[in-house]
Scaffold this motif. Structure first.
Motif, PDB file in Angstrom:
ATOM      1  N   ARG A  11       0.840  -1.217   0.000  1.00  0.00           N
ATOM      2  CA  ARG A  11       0.000   0.000   0.000  1.00  0.00           C
ATOM      3  C   ARG A  11       0.869   1.259   0.000  1.00  0.00           C
ATOM      4  O   ARG A  11       0.543   2.245  -0.671  1.00  0.00           O
ATOM      5  CB  ARG A  11      -0.927  -0.017   1.218  1.00  0.00           C
ATOM      6  CG  ARG A  11      -2.067  -1.019   1.111  1.00  0.00           C
ATOM      7  CD  ARG A  11      -3.125  -0.767   2.181  1.00  0.00           C
ATOM      8  NE  ARG A  11      -2.607  -1.043   3.523  1.00  0.00           N
ATOM      9  CZ  ARG A  11      -2.663  -2.224   4.114  1.00  0.00           C
ATOM     10  NH1 ARG A  11      -3.215  -3.264   3.495  1.00  0.00           N
ATOM     11  NH2 ARG A  11      -2.196  -2.395   5.345  1.00  0.00           N
ATOM     12  N   THR A  12       1.974   1.224   0.756  1.00  0.00           N
ATOM     13  CA  THR A  12       2.881   2.382   0.771  1.00  0.00           C
ATOM     14  C   THR A  12       3.454   2.629  -0.619  1.00  0.00           C
ATOM     15  O   THR A  12       3.491   3.776  -1.095  1.00  0.00           O
ATOM     16  CB  THR A  12       4.025   2.147   1.778  1.00  0.00           C
ATOM     17  OG1 THR A  12       3.478   1.980   3.079  1.00  0.00           O
ATOM     18  CG2 THR A  12       4.995   3.314   1.773  1.00  0.00           C
ATOM     19  N   LEU A  13       3.902   1.561  -1.271  1.00  0.00           N
ATOM     20  CA  LEU A  13       4.506   1.707  -2.601  1.00  0.00           C
ATOM     21  C   LEU A  13       3.499   2.236  -3.615  1.00  0.00           C
ATOM     22  O   LEU A  13       3.804   3.165  -4.376  1.00  0.00           O
ATOM     23  CB  LEU A  13       5.072   0.369  -3.059  1.00  0.00           C
ATOM     24  CG  LEU A  13       5.761   0.391  -4.429  1.00  0.00           C
ATOM     25  CD1 LEU A  13       6.987   1.293  -4.394  1.00  0.00           C
ATOM     26  CD2 LEU A  13       6.150  -1.019  -4.861  1.00  0.00           C
ATOM     27  N   THR A  14       2.312   1.672  -3.627  1.00  0.00           N
ATOM     28  CA  THR A  14       1.315   2.127  -4.605  1.00  0.00           C
ATOM     29  C   THR A  14       0.869   3.561  -4.318  1.00  0.00           C
ATOM     30  O   THR A  14       0.603   4.333  -5.252  1.00  0.00           O
ATOM     31  CB  THR A  14       0.101   1.180  -4.621  1.00  0.00           C
ATOM     32  OG1 THR A  14      -0.426   1.043  -3.290  1.00  0.00           O
ATOM     33  CG2 THR A  14       0.494  -0.184  -5.145  1.00  0.00           C
ATOM     34  N   ALA A  15       0.807   3.938  -3.034  1.00  0.00           N
ATOM     35  CA  ALA A  15       0.457   5.324  -2.695  1.00  0.00           C
ATOM     36  C   ALA A  15       1.538   6.283  -3.162  1.00  0.00           C
ATOM     37  O   ALA A  15       1.253   7.372  -3.684  1.00  0.00           O
ATOM     38  CB  ALA A  15       0.246   5.461  -1.187  1.00  0.00           C
ATOM     39  N   LEU A  16       2.799   5.895  -3.008  1.00  0.00           N
ATOM     40  CA  LEU A  16       3.907   6.734  -3.466  1.00  0.00           C
ATOM     41  C   LEU A  16       3.877   6.873  -4.983  1.00  0.00           C
ATOM     42  O   LEU A  16       4.020   7.988  -5.520  1.00  0.00           O
ATOM     43  CB  LEU A  16       5.243   6.127  -3.024  1.00  0.00           C
ATOM     44  CG  LEU A  16       6.496   6.804  -3.585  1.00  0.00           C
ATOM     45  CD1 LEU A  16       6.638   8.221  -3.037  1.00  0.00           C
ATOM     46  CD2 LEU A  16       7.746   5.983  -3.262  1.00  0.00           C
ATOM     47  N   ILE A  17       3.703   5.767  -5.690  1.00  0.00           N
ATOM     48  CA  ILE A  17       3.670   5.806  -7.152  1.00  0.00           C
ATOM     49  C   ILE A  17       2.550   6.715  -7.632  1.00  0.00           C
ATOM     50  O   ILE A  17       2.738   7.542  -8.544  1.00  0.00           O
ATOM     51  CB  ILE A  17       3.505   4.375  -7.703  1.00  0.00           C
ATOM     52  CG1 ILE A  17       4.786   3.575  -7.463  1.00  0.00           C
ATOM     53  CG2 ILE A  17       3.166   4.403  -9.188  1.00  0.00           C
ATOM     54  CD1 ILE A  17       4.643   2.090  -7.753  1.00  0.00           C
ATOM     55  N   ARG A  18       1.385   6.578  -7.026  1.00  0.00           N
ATOM     56  CA  ARG A  18       0.249   7.406  -7.429  1.00  0.00           C
ATOM     57  C   ARG A  18       0.523   8.884  -7.157  1.00  0.00           C
ATOM     58  O   ARG A  18       0.224   9.752  -7.998  1.00  0.00           O
ATOM     59  CB  ARG A  18      -1.000   6.962  -6.673  1.00  0.00           C
ATOM     60  CG  ARG A  18      -2.297   7.586  -7.179  1.00  0.00           C
ATOM     61  CD  ARG A  18      -3.500   7.152  -6.352  1.00  0.00           C
ATOM     62  NE  ARG A  18      -3.542   5.703  -6.171  1.00  0.00           N
ATOM     63  CZ  ARG A  18      -3.344   5.095  -5.008  1.00  0.00           C
ATOM     64  NH1 ARG A  18      -3.085   5.804  -3.915  1.00  0.00           N
ATOM     65  NH2 ARG A  18      -3.423   3.778  -4.920  1.00  0.00           N
ATOM     66  N   ALA A  19       1.097   9.194  -5.995  1.00  0.00           N
ATOM     67  CA  ALA A  19       1.366  10.592  -5.632  1.00  0.00           C
ATOM     68  C   ALA A  19       2.411  11.209  -6.553  1.00  0.00           C
ATOM     69  O   ALA A  19       2.305  12.385  -6.940  1.00  0.00           O
ATOM     70  CB  ALA A  19       1.821  10.670  -4.181  1.00  0.00           C
ATOM     71  N   LEU A  20       3.422  10.443  -6.938  1.00  0.00           N
ATOM     72  CA  LEU A  20       4.444  10.956  -7.855  1.00  0.00           C
ATOM     73  C   LEU A  20       3.855  11.179  -9.241  1.00  0.00           C
ATOM     74  O   LEU A  20       4.126  12.193  -9.892  1.00  0.00           O
ATOM     75  CB  LEU A  20       5.616   9.976  -7.930  1.00  0.00           C
ATOM     76  CG  LEU A  20       6.499   9.867  -6.688  1.00  0.00           C
ATOM     77  CD1 LEU A  20       7.486   8.706  -6.831  1.00  0.00           C
ATOM     78  CD2 LEU A  20       7.263  11.167  -6.435  1.00  0.00           C
ATOM     79  N   ALA A  21       3.026  10.245  -9.706  1.00  0.00           N
ATOM     80  CA  ALA A  21       2.436  10.370 -11.037  1.00  0.00           C
ATOM     81  C   ALA A  21       1.460  11.534 -11.111  1.00  0.00           C
ATOM     82  O   ALA A  21       1.379  12.226 -12.138  1.00  0.00           O
ATOM     83  CB  ALA A  21       1.735   9.067 -11.416  1.00  0.00           C
ATOM     84  N   ASP A  22       0.729  11.779 -10.021  1.00  0.00           N
ATOM     85  CA  ASP A  22      -0.278  12.856 -10.006  1.00  0.00           C
ATOM     86  C   ASP A  22       0.316  14.218  -9.639  1.00  0.00           C
ATOM     87  O   ASP A  22      -0.393  15.227  -9.688  1.00  0.00           O
ATOM     88  CB  ASP A  22      -1.395  12.514  -9.016  1.00  0.00           C
ATOM     89  CG  ASP A  22      -2.207  11.305  -9.450  1.00  0.00           C
ATOM     90  OD1 ASP A  22      -2.101  10.933 -10.627  1.00  0.00           O
ATOM     91  OD2 ASP A  22      -2.921  10.724  -8.606  1.00  0.00           O
TER      92      ASP A  22
END
Length: 494
Positions: free
Chosen positions: A383-394
């Motif tokens: 969940r941490t990794l996917t949240a980071l990826i989403r935040a960087l992409a957005d």
């Protein structure tokens, strides 16, 4: 520093190479500018002027010295230790932002109007963004002219010039030579051996002392197979660049790093060089770090053992952030395995005729729909990794060469599963904050205990205040106290 005439003049009189990159010396009678260590006899003080950058000297009508080549000196360490808007702008310009996005794009990244940014840069570095980018284009063109057999038309556009005429006029004005004369002179001095189109070899200068074992050992020990490797005494890795991909091979020497670059598109040369320098922290000011940390009795032995440590940084801030999360609470070996799975599944394949590199580490956009089958670790960290990826992409978390370090920390800490250790490691290795300090890092705590320091996080953080503003370098020195693969260069054979 350029405003302190007496200090600059003393540096020129002593031909002190430590000040190369801090400022340039311009001579009124010859209209030439030099680096402080130029071997030519210095002129009278009344005929000298000092400028903060080569761009400022060029704008004032001076051309580069043919003997000391001030355009080849290390970059100013000032831009890497400051977090204000001018320093952030200089880092983005070095990364090629003006050539790709224009001055308006640079200003937008920094949250300023174009006019405000131009005024700030003019006041502090004596040149506007276009002049600074022009100086960088000239340097890139000179490297291509002297180290490759590329036609001059290809050199011009690869360096970022909009026309052949602009390319020729700029080279004559800045170097006082035509492109043909520069190439002929390079052949006479260095012999015929220019690289073929697609590859080139050059020296990346740095300041002494240079304890390269620490930075190269760390990069080798944590390298992602297929993305990074050590071969024939060189650290090699793939790059994702604005116009394609690339492969770099870096071989350390006491006063420079030999760099071989293979690019899909030569327009990416300046960006690739800037990222190589950033990866190895080559624009650091080792003398300042040694003076500050060496004065502390608790660190003096470590500093004396290997002065001139550099921070093992990154060529891609997003990649480093993802890899730090992958490395949470696991060994270096396990983190490499996790990263390799992701690179193999989502990274762009590359052809490496000289080695075993296979993929470019994927961009966050490529990881947006990552399959949990490639994430063999607890769901909380998934969940941490996917949240980071989403935040960087957005764009909710901004990590780039010109971001605000403290704002980036706050953005990271707002994400689930990201605590102080992760934020400080990213600030240290991705963003280059010289004062980041991962106090809870196991290696830092073990080293502190070995030195007789309090290893409890709160006490160690309080003690580290005496190391400011160089706590990132203190961290690197502490790591050198460990018996660990990150301190081995060349790495031991498996």
């Amino acid at each position: 520093m350029h405003e302190d005439f007496d200090r600059c003049y003393r540096a020129v009189q002593s031909k002190d190479a430590r000040f190369d990159g801090w400022f340039v010396t311009a001579v009124l009678t010859t209209k030439i500018y030099c680096r402080p260590s130029c071997p030519v006899r210095p002129p009278f003080a009344r005929n000298m002027r000092f400028y903060p950058t080569a761009a400022a000297a060029q704008k004032a009508g001076f051309r580069a010295c043919k003997r000391c080549r001030p355009d080849a000196s290390p970059g100013s360490p000032e831009w890497n230790v400051r977090g204000d808007v001018v320093a952030r702008a200089m880092r983005l310009i070095a990364d090629g932002t003006v050539d790709r996005e224009g001055v308006s794009g640079l200003a937008a990244r920094l949250g300023y109007t174009t006019r405000q940014l131009e005024r700030l840069l003019q006041a502090e570095v004596g040149a506007n963004p276009l002049a600074l980018a022009r100086a960088q284009r000239t340097q890139t063109a000179r490297v291509l002219i002297e180290t490759t057999e590329l036609p001059f038309s290809d050199v011009a556009f690869a360096a970022g010039f909009s026309s052949i005429r602009q390319f020729n006029d700029t080279l004559r004005a800045v170097c006082d030579r035509t492109p043909t004369e520069l190439r002929v002179r390079a052949r006479a001095r260095f012999g015929v051996g220019a690289a073929a189109a697609g590859a080139l070899s050059l020296r990346l200068p740095t300041r002494a002392p240079f304890a390269y074992e620490g930075v190269f050992g760390h990069l080798a020990a944590s390298g992602v197979p297929g993305v990074e490797e050590v071969r024939d005494g060189a650290y090699r890795r793939t790059l994702r660049l604005p116009n394609g991909s690339g492969i770099i091979s870096l071989t350390p020497q006491p006063d420079h790093v030999q760099c071989r670059i293979v690019l899909d598109d030569f327009r990416d040369l300046a960006t690739a060089i800037a990222r190589c320098r950033r990866l190895l922290d080559l624009d650091a000011d080792p003398e300042a770090v040694v003076d500050a940390l060496g004065a502390d009795p608790d660190l003096s032995v470590l500093v004396a053992k290997a002065p001139g440590q550099r921070i093992p940084r990154t060529v891609d801030e997003h990649e480093l952030a993802v890899r730090v999360v992958l490395g949470q609470q696991v060994s270096v070996k396990a983190a490499r395995t996790h990263a390799r799975r992701i690179a193999d599944a989502y990274g762009q394949p590359v052809a490496d005729v000289n080695g075993g590199l296979t993929h470019v580490f994927p961009a966050v956009e490529q990881l947006a729909e990552i399959d949990p089958v490639h994430l063999a670790f607890p769901r909380s960290r998934q969940r941490t990794l996917t949240a980071l990826i989403r935040a960087l992409a957005d764009g909710e978390v901004v990590l780039d060469a010109g971001c605000d370090w403290n704002q980036a920390r706050a953005q990271l800490l707002s994400l689930p599963g990201i605590g102080p250790w992760t934020a400080e490691m990213i600030a240290m290795r991705a963003l280059g904050d010289p004062d980041a300090f991962p106090a809870s890092d196991l290696g830092v705590r073990l080293a502190a205990d070995h030195l007789g320091l309090a290893s409890e996080v709160k006490s160690l953080t309080e003690h580290s205040a005496r190391w400011r503003p160089w706590r990132s370098y203190a961290t690197q020195h502490l790591w050198t106290a460990l018996d660990h693969a990150v301190n081995e260069w060349p790495p031991k054979e498996p």
